[in-house]
Design a protein around this motif. Sequence first.
Motif, short mmCIF file in Angstrom:
data_model
loop_
_atom_site.label_atom_id
_atom_site.label_comp_id
_atom_site.label_asym_id
_atom_site.label_seq_id
_atom_site.Cartn_x
_atom_site.Cartn_y
_atom_site.Cartn_z
N ASP A 37 -55.12 96.99 -8.08
CA ASP A 37 -55.25 95.53 -7.98
C ASP A 37 -55.14 95.12 -6.52
O ASP A 37 -54.50 95.81 -5.72
N CYS A 39 -53.60 92.46 -5.57
CA CYS A 39 -52.34 91.73 -5.39
C CYS A 39 -51.26 92.66 -4.84
O CYS A 39 -51.39 93.88 -4.91
N VAL A 114 -66.89 90.99 -4.93
CA VAL A 114 -65.85 91.54 -5.81
C VAL A 114 -66.46 92.07 -7.11
O VAL A 114 -66.26 93.22 -7.49
N LYS A 160 -72.55 89.35 -12.87
CA LYS A 160 -72.34 90.02 -14.16
C LYS A 160 -73.64 90.59 -14.73
O LYS A 160 -73.63 91.61 -15.43
N GLY A 187 -66.81 87.17 -24.42
CA GLY A 187 -67.09 85.73 -24.46
C GLY A 187 -65.95 85.02 -23.74
O GLY A 187 -65.69 85.29 -22.58
N TYR A 188 -65.26 84.15 -24.46
CA TYR A 188 -64.11 83.46 -23.87
C TYR A 188 -62.84 84.21 -24.25
O TYR A 188 -62.56 84.41 -25.43
N PRO A 192 -55.22 84.21 -17.44
CA PRO A 192 -55.04 83.28 -16.31
C PRO A 192 -56.37 82.77 -15.75
O PRO A 192 -56.45 81.64 -15.26
N MET A 193 -57.44 83.62 -15.83
CA MET A 193 -58.73 83.19 -15.29
C MET A 193 -59.27 81.96 -16.02
O MET A 193 -59.82 81.05 -15.39
P1 NAI Z 1 -57.70 87.42 -14.31
O1 NAI Z 1 -58.01 86.50 -13.17
O2 NAI Z 1 -56.63 87.03 -15.26
O3 NAI Z 1 -57.36 88.88 -13.74
C1 NAI Z 1 -58.19 89.48 -12.78
C2 NAI Z 1 -57.41 90.55 -12.05
O4 NAI Z 1 -58.29 91.09 -11.04
C3 NAI Z 1 -56.19 90.00 -11.30
O5 NAI Z 1 -55.09 90.86 -11.49
C4 NAI Z 1 -56.62 89.97 -9.84
O6 NAI Z 1 -55.56 90.13 -8.92
C5 NAI Z 1 -57.59 91.15 -9.80
N1 NAI Z 1 -58.54 91.04 -8.71
C6 NAI Z 1 -59.23 89.94 -8.31
N2 NAI Z 1 -59.95 90.21 -7.22
C7 NAI Z 1 -59.73 91.51 -6.91
C8 NAI Z 1 -60.19 92.38 -5.89
N3 NAI Z 1 -61.02 91.94 -4.94
N4 NAI Z 1 -59.76 93.66 -5.89
C9 NAI Z 1 -58.90 94.11 -6.82
N5 NAI Z 1 -58.41 93.32 -7.81
C10 NAI Z 1 -58.83 92.05 -7.85
O7 NAI Z 1 -59.09 87.65 -15.06
P2 NAI Z 1 -59.41 88.16 -16.55
O8 NAI Z 1 -59.71 87.00 -17.38
O9 NAI Z 1 -58.39 89.14 -16.99
O10 NAI Z 1 -60.80 88.90 -16.27
C11 NAI Z 1 -60.95 90.30 -16.18
C12 NAI Z 1 -62.44 90.62 -16.14
O11 NAI Z 1 -63.07 90.13 -17.32
C13 NAI Z 1 -63.17 89.97 -14.97
O12 NAI Z 1 -64.16 90.85 -14.47
C14 NAI Z 1 -63.81 88.77 -15.61
O13 NAI Z 1 -64.95 88.34 -14.90
C15 NAI Z 1 -64.16 89.33 -16.97
N6 NAI Z 1 -64.37 88.33 -18.00
C16 NAI Z 1 -63.37 87.48 -18.36
C17 NAI Z 1 -63.58 86.53 -19.36
C18 NAI Z 1 -62.52 85.59 -19.81
O14 NAI Z 1 -62.85 84.73 -20.65
N7 NAI Z 1 -61.29 85.69 -19.35
C19 NAI Z 1 -64.90 86.42 -20.01
C20 NAI Z 1 -65.88 87.35 -19.53
C21 NAI Z 1 -65.60 88.28 -18.58
#
Ligand code: NAI
Length: 248
Positions: A37, A39, A114, A160, A187-188, A192-193
């Motif tokens: 990560d 972070c 990213v 994507k 989907g959704y 936190p995102m």
């Molecule tokens: P999130 O924001 O909760 O977690 C994302 C994680 O990726 C965080 O721990 C963050 O620190 C890390 N991260 C961000 N930029 C980074 C980088 N440059 N290098 C390394 N780590 C990095 O997001 P979530 O919802 O868990 O999403 C995970 C994946 O699923 C993403 O690719 C997102 O686009 C995809 N996604 C999420 C959806 C949703 O509804 N939450 C729907 C469709 C896809």
Amino acid sequence: MSENTGKTAIVTGASRGIGRAIAVRLAKSGYNIAIVDACPLEMSKDCEEEVKALGVEAKAYQCNVADFEKVGETVAQITEDFGGIYILVNNAGITRDSLLLKMTEENFDAVIAVNLKGTFNFIKHCTPVMMKKREGRVVSISSIVGIEGQAGQVNYSASKAGVIGVTKSCAREFASRNITFNAIAPGYVETPMTAVLTDKQKDAIFAMIPLKRYGQPEDIANAVNFLCSDDASYITGQVLSVDGGMHM
Ligand code: NAI
């Protein structure tokens, strides 16, 4: 002892949300987990401890997936620490939403760097390691908007859709090396995102979900676990929608 004992999975963006659920699910299947990560390492501690409590090895690495050289160093370190790489899950992702007329070049480039380039960077550095053992699994997290598009997400949907292109091309290139490449299109999912969306936006999305519940990180993690399992050994180049039926 699990049949997966000794095999290692890299999960990017694993400190929280979907990535953390994937790390935990793969640990339950017996894989050792490299938690990657951007972070600070302290923020990956909870995930590291949760995974270790499941009886497998785990270590956290701070790495920006968009940084090609840093990814190379991190993959080399993981290979040394764990002795190989069997699974790569490209999960790290960001959003910088706005309508195209207001979208800055900076916000377009940041999301591509990213979500898309980060996926390329990890595949580029992990595949030589996988090829040595002539086996591997790569699962990349795309999105329903990579298939359907979405107003306000030109950068994100392009990244994507790009992940799907990378997945299909790599599936063809690496099939003879016994490395499968698949994508998941959530989907959704409540993470936190998506917590930043307004109630109005969430209600509009809910109305489009046939199964009438929001996705949970574990829904995505279970699908990743399947695509990494022996049961999925004849599946490559596919995009699996995990979205409660939103996209059919
Ligand atoms: P999130 O924001 O909760 O977690 C994302 C994680 O990726 C965080 O721990 C963050 O620190 C890390 N991260 C961000 N930029 C980074 C980088 N440059 N290098 C390394 N780590 C990095 O997001 P979530 O919802 O868990 O999403 C995970 C994946 O699923 C993403 O690719 C997102 O686009 C995809 N996604 C999420 C959806 C949703 O509804 N939450 C729907 C469709 C896809």
